[in-house]
Design a protein around this motif. Structure first.
Motif, PDB file in Angstrom:
ATOM      1  N   ALA A 131       1.249  -1.453   0.255  1.00 14.64           N
ATOM      2  CA  ALA A 131      -0.042   0.052   0.378  1.00 14.64           C
ATOM      3  C   ALA A 131       0.964   1.021   0.086  1.00 14.64           C
ATOM      4  O   ALA A 131       2.063   1.388   0.693  1.00 14.64           O
ATOM      5  N   LYS A 132       0.416   2.467  -0.509  1.00 14.92           N
ATOM      6  CA  LYS A 132       1.405   3.845  -0.712  1.00 14.92           C
ATOM      7  C   LYS A 132       1.035   4.561   0.449  1.00 14.92           C
ATOM      8  O   LYS A 132      -0.312   4.204   1.462  1.00 14.92           O
ATOM      9  N   PRO A 133       1.898   5.050   0.865  1.00 13.29           N
ATOM     10  CA  PRO A 133       1.936   6.179   2.114  1.00 13.29           C
ATOM     11  C   PRO A 133       0.199   7.146   1.972  1.00 13.29           C
ATOM     12  O   PRO A 133       0.048   8.015   0.704  1.00 13.29           O
ATOM     13  N   ARG A 134      -0.710   6.882   3.142  1.00 11.97           N
ATOM     14  CA  ARG A 134      -1.791   7.646   2.815  1.00 11.97           C
ATOM     15  C   ARG A 134      -1.065   8.789   3.779  1.00 11.97           C
ATOM     16  O   ARG A 134      -0.644   9.153   4.826  1.00 11.97           O
ATOM     17  N   ILE A 135      -1.655  10.032   2.578  1.00 14.01           N
ATOM     18  CA  ILE A 135      -1.197  11.744   4.170  1.00 14.01           C
ATOM     19  C   ILE A 135      -2.131  12.458   3.137  1.00 14.01           C
ATOM     20  O   ILE A 135      -2.927  12.906   2.391  1.00 14.01           O
ATOM     21  N   ILE A 136      -2.849  13.057   4.407  1.00 16.45           N
ATOM     22  CA  ILE A 136      -3.589  13.713   4.525  1.00 16.45           C
ATOM     23  C   ILE A 136      -2.777  15.525   4.784  1.00 16.45           C
ATOM     24  O   ILE A 136      -2.621  16.006   5.881  1.00 16.45           O
ATOM     25  N   ILE A 137      -3.770  16.521   3.754  1.00 15.68           N
ATOM     26  CA  ILE A 137      -3.374  17.216   4.285  1.00 15.68           C
ATOM     27  C   ILE A 137      -4.442  18.553   4.136  1.00 15.68           C
ATOM     28  O   ILE A 137      -5.470  18.816   3.562  1.00 15.68           O
ATOM     29  N   ALA A 138      -5.304  19.161   5.139  1.00 12.18           N
ATOM     30  CA  ALA A 138      -6.029  19.914   6.006  1.00 12.18           C
ATOM     31  C   ALA A 138      -6.101  21.025   6.188  1.00 12.18           C
ATOM     32  O   ALA A 138      -5.284  21.488   7.036  1.00 12.18           O
ATOM     33  N   ASP A 139      -7.050  22.284   5.300  1.00 14.52           N
ATOM     34  CA  ASP A 139      -6.460  23.463   6.005  1.00 14.52           C
ATOM     35  C   ASP A 139      -7.516  24.139   4.603  1.00 14.52           C
ATOM     36  O   ASP A 139      -7.972  23.618   3.560  1.00 14.52           O
ATOM     37  N   THR A 140      -8.382  24.403   5.541  1.00 15.41           N
ATOM     38  CA  THR A 140      -9.502  25.724   4.658  1.00 15.41           C
ATOM     39  C   THR A 140      -8.598  26.909   3.643  1.00 15.41           C
ATOM     40  O   THR A 140      -9.526  27.572   2.894  1.00 15.41           O
ATOM     41  N   ASP A 141      -7.501  26.955   4.079  1.00 14.13           N
ATOM     42  CA  ASP A 141      -7.375  28.066   3.030  1.00 14.13           C
ATOM     43  C   ASP A 141      -6.707  27.577   1.682  1.00 14.13           C
ATOM     44  O   ASP A 141      -5.842  26.227   1.568  1.00 14.13           O
ATOM     45  N   ILE A 142      -7.843  27.341   0.203  1.00 14.67           N
ATOM     46  CA  ILE A 142      -7.060  26.379  -0.309  1.00 14.67           C
ATOM     47  C   ILE A 142      -5.616  26.771  -1.182  1.00 14.67           C
ATOM     48  O   ILE A 142      -5.096  25.907  -1.843  1.00 14.67           O
ATOM     49  N   ASN A 143      -5.429  28.311  -1.088  1.00 11.41           N
ATOM     50  CA  ASN A 143      -4.558  28.838  -1.309  1.00 11.41           C
ATOM     51  C   ASN A 143      -2.669  28.383  -0.565  1.00 11.41           C
ATOM     52  O   ASN A 143      -2.274  28.813  -1.657  1.00 11.41           O
ATOM     53  N   TYR A 144      -3.337  28.216   0.212  1.00 12.24           N
ATOM     54  CA  TYR A 144      -2.430  27.918   0.727  1.00 12.24           C
ATOM     55  C   TYR A 144      -1.396  25.817   0.923  1.00 12.24           C
ATOM     56  O   TYR A 144      -0.283  25.920   0.472  1.00 12.24           O
ATOM     57  N   ILE A 145      -2.442  25.061   0.699  1.00  8.19           N
ATOM     58  CA  ILE A 145      -2.998  24.132   0.359  1.00  8.19           C
ATOM     59  C   ILE A 145      -2.072  24.051  -1.314  1.00  8.19           C
ATOM     60  O   ILE A 145      -1.195  22.629  -1.280  1.00  8.19           O
ATOM     61  N   ILE A 146      -1.979  24.238  -2.258  1.00 10.03           N
ATOM     62  CA  ILE A 146      -1.856  24.322  -3.550  1.00 10.03           C
ATOM     63  C   ILE A 146      -0.565  23.427  -3.628  1.00 10.03           C
ATOM     64  O   ILE A 146       0.128  23.208  -4.282  1.00 10.03           O
ATOM     65  N   PRO A 147      -0.181  25.228  -2.908  1.00 12.76           N
ATOM     66  CA  PRO A 147       1.489  25.188  -3.359  1.00 12.76           C
ATOM     67  C   PRO A 147       2.172  23.974  -2.966  1.00 12.76           C
ATOM     68  O   PRO A 147       3.070  23.166  -3.209  1.00 12.76           O
ATOM     69  N   LEU A 148       2.317  23.100  -1.509  1.00 13.72           N
ATOM     70  CA  LEU A 148       2.104  22.562  -0.555  1.00 13.72           C
ATOM     71  C   LEU A 148       1.671  21.044  -1.217  1.00 13.72           C
ATOM     72  O   LEU A 148       3.108  19.985  -1.538  1.00 13.72           O
ATOM     73  N   GLN A 149       0.778  21.073  -2.350  1.00 11.22           N
ATOM     74  CA  GLN A 149      -0.014  19.618  -3.180  1.00 11.22           C
ATOM     75  C   GLN A 149       0.970  19.351  -3.879  1.00 11.22           C
ATOM     76  O   GLN A 149       1.693  18.597  -4.617  1.00 11.22           O
ATOM     77  N   LEU A 150       1.396  20.849  -5.100  1.00  8.74           N
ATOM     78  CA  LEU A 150       2.232  20.739  -6.131  1.00  8.74           C
ATOM     79  C   LEU A 150       3.209  19.792  -5.620  1.00  8.74           C
ATOM     80  O   LEU A 150       4.552  19.413  -5.967  1.00  8.74           O
ATOM     81  N   LYS A 151       4.151  20.249  -4.449  1.00 11.22           N
ATOM     82  CA  LYS A 151       5.465  19.627  -4.304  1.00 11.22           C
ATOM     83  C   LYS A 151       5.619  17.796  -3.862  1.00 11.22           C
ATOM     84  O   LYS A 151       6.307  17.757  -4.232  1.00 11.22           O
ATOM     85  N   PHE A 152       4.036  18.046  -3.307  1.00 12.02           N
ATOM     86  CA  PHE A 152       4.474  16.868  -2.600  1.00 12.02           C
ATOM     87  C   PHE A 152       4.269  15.511  -4.247  1.00 12.02           C
ATOM     88  O   PHE A 152       4.839  14.434  -4.303  1.00 12.02           O
ATOM     89  N   VAL A 153       3.273  16.250  -5.315  1.00  8.58           N
ATOM     90  CA  VAL A 153       3.167  15.552  -6.241  1.00  8.58           C
ATOM     91  C   VAL A 153       4.045  15.295  -7.266  1.00  8.58           C
ATOM     92  O   VAL A 153       4.606  14.414  -7.887  1.00  8.58           O
ATOM     93  N   GLU A 154       5.275  16.901  -6.985  1.00  5.30           N
ATOM     94  CA  GLU A 154       6.119  16.871  -8.016  1.00  5.30           C
ATOM     95  C   GLU A 154       7.176  15.882  -7.373  1.00  5.30           C
ATOM     96  O   GLU A 154       7.662  15.254  -8.374  1.00  5.30           O
ATOM     97  N   ASP A 155       7.639  15.478  -6.178  1.00  2.00           N
ATOM     98  CA  ASP A 155       8.252  14.306  -6.004  1.00  2.00           C
ATOM     99  C   ASP A 155       7.834  13.100  -5.483  1.00  2.00           C
ATOM    100  O   ASP A 155       8.493  12.070  -5.462  1.00  2.00           O
ATOM    101  N   PHE A 156       6.439  13.366  -5.066  1.00  2.00           N
ATOM    102  CA  PHE A 156       6.122  11.708  -4.635  1.00  2.00           C
ATOM    103  C   PHE A 156       4.709  11.396  -5.595  1.00  2.00           C
ATOM    104  O   PHE A 156       3.993  10.479  -5.999  1.00  2.00           O
ATOM    105  N   PHE A 157       5.649  11.780  -6.986  1.00  2.00           N
ATOM    106  CA  PHE A 157       3.862  11.230  -8.032  1.00  2.00           C
ATOM    107  C   PHE A 157       3.558   9.813  -8.109  1.00  2.00           C
ATOM    108  O   PHE A 157       4.821   8.676  -8.586  1.00  2.00           O
ATOM    109  N   GLU A 158       2.602   9.122  -7.965  1.00  2.00           N
ATOM    110  CA  GLU A 158       2.092   8.476  -7.987  1.00  2.00           C
ATOM    111  C   GLU A 158       2.911   7.028  -6.778  1.00  2.00           C
ATOM    112  O   GLU A 158       2.855   5.829  -6.873  1.00  2.00           O
ATOM    113  N   GLN A 159       3.919   7.908  -5.437  1.00  2.00           N
ATOM    114  CA  GLN A 159       3.787   6.318  -4.456  1.00  2.00           C
ATOM    115  C   GLN A 159       3.233   7.455  -3.572  1.00  2.00           C
ATOM    116  O   GLN A 159       3.571   6.437  -2.844  1.00  2.00           O
ATOM    117  N   VAL A 160       2.438   8.131  -3.487  1.00  2.00           N
ATOM    118  CA  VAL A 160       1.929   8.224  -2.395  1.00  2.00           C
ATOM    119  C   VAL A 160       0.072   8.618  -1.951  1.00  2.00           C
ATOM    120  O   VAL A 160      -0.209   8.703  -4.271  1.00  2.00           O
TER     121      VAL A 160
END
Length: 352
Positions: A2-31
């Protein structure tokens, strides 16, 4: 598996997007990455038992009830920075408005047991050269503190003091020098396998380090270029994430060679007029000193004293990226104590 499950929770979508992109760039299809921006959905989800590897949650959504769930690592993003955080030791508090790079590095570093990093952890060893244009900047203190901080972020670190006359051992528990005659014979022979040949004398307290030599290079008949050979040989071994090289201030062909092989150069400066002017001169003599490879850190900063770095009478040829504050008892501080200082930790993130 199973892939590691990562949950990012914040009501500020503008804050979440850059962090989400960083995880996608470095762990694409690995999490398995889940993004939650709705408070009601978050509360509904955690009303039932949850299992996750990493939870990154804003302090507005976090509650101590989160600890009842099966979550390996919890990172709470705080709106207000508190230097002495006294919350549960199982919770990692991060100041929300640090750079995304620093936040991401801290999360991945502290979750290294869960995440399968790029190339299965086989990223190429990085050589980090610490250098100063003048003496007395606290370069060795900064280099050792940052080495300790990198180690605490799950990085494998080798510290090499590349000075003609070594005086760094007072910061370590073991002050003794290398005494074996065969080691000095190997150092004078300059073999391409020098790291493997002398590896058995490498010590480890918090990070690994090459112990001090028993005398100055000149007295031992050892050429300064041996440091370059040790560094390249150790890098080739792939046993370290970072090789931290602490060089003395002499500017010559040998030092230029170290500058050339370094992946990143940390130039340490003080706020004094003499140090700032010396650093300006150094920058004038280094090709590409304005590139990303070079990072400038102001050490031993005291806001109560004059700061030549902001003087209108000096045209700076460099930009300071981080300030390491003045520590009252720094002469008695070991690397472990230094690594607990916030400004040292922030400087370490610049390298990661």
């Amino acid at each position: 598996m199973a892939k590691p499950r990562i949950i990012i929770a914040d009501t500020d979508i503008n804050y979440i997007i850059p962090l989400q992109l960083k995880f996608v760039e470095d762990f694409f299809e690995q999490v398995d990455l889940e993004i939650i921006t709705e408070t009601k959905y978050f509360e509904s989800l955690f009303s039932a038992p949850q299992k996750a590897d990493i939870l990154i949650v804003s302090d507005a959504l976090y509650s101590q009830d989160m600890q009842r769930h099966n979550i390996s690592h919890i990172f709470v993003m705080d709106e207000q920075y508190e230097e002495d955080q006294t919350a549960d030791l199982n919770i990692n508090h991060i100041f929300k408005y640090t750079s995304i790079k620093e936040i991401f590095n801290e999360i991945t570093g502290k979750s290294a047991d869960i995440l399968k990093l790029k190339n299965n952890g086989k990223q190429e060893t990085q050589v980090i050269l610490f250098y100063s244009a003048s003496g007395g900047t606290g370069k060795t203190t900064a280099a050792m503190g940052i080495s300790a901080s990198l180690t605490k972020n799950y990085k494998r670190v080798l510290y090499i003091n590349a000075a003609h006359l070594q005086v760094f051992q007072h910061m370590l528990e073991n002050h003794s020098a290398i005494t074996a005659a065969e080691i000095y014979a190997l150092l004078t022979s300059s073999s391409d396998t020098i790291y493997s040949d002398i590896k058995h004398v490498i010590r480890k307290e918090l990070f690994s380090y090459l112990p001090p030599f028993k005398a100055a290079l000149m007295s031992l008949g050892v050429n300064y270029s041996i440091f370059k050979q040790i560094i390249l040989s150790a890098k080739k071994s792939g046993e370290y994430d970072f090789i931290v090289v602490d060089a003395d201030i002499t500017f010559d062909e040998d030092k230029a060679a170290l500058l050339n092989i370094a992946d990143k150069v940390v130039i340490v400066v003080k706020q004094t007029l003499a140090s700032v002017l010396a650093t300006n001169i150094l920058v004038s003599n280094i090709n590409g000193a304005s590139a990303d490879k070079y990072v400038f850190i102001c050490n031993d900063f005291d806001k109560e004293n004059d700061n030549a770095l902001i003087s209108p009478n000096i045209a700076l040829k460099f930009t300071v990226s981080e300030y390491i504050e003045h520590f009252v008892h720094y002469e008695n501080m070991k690397p472990d104590a230094l690594s607990k200082e916030n400004s040292i930790q922030k400087a370490a993130f610049l390298i990661m």
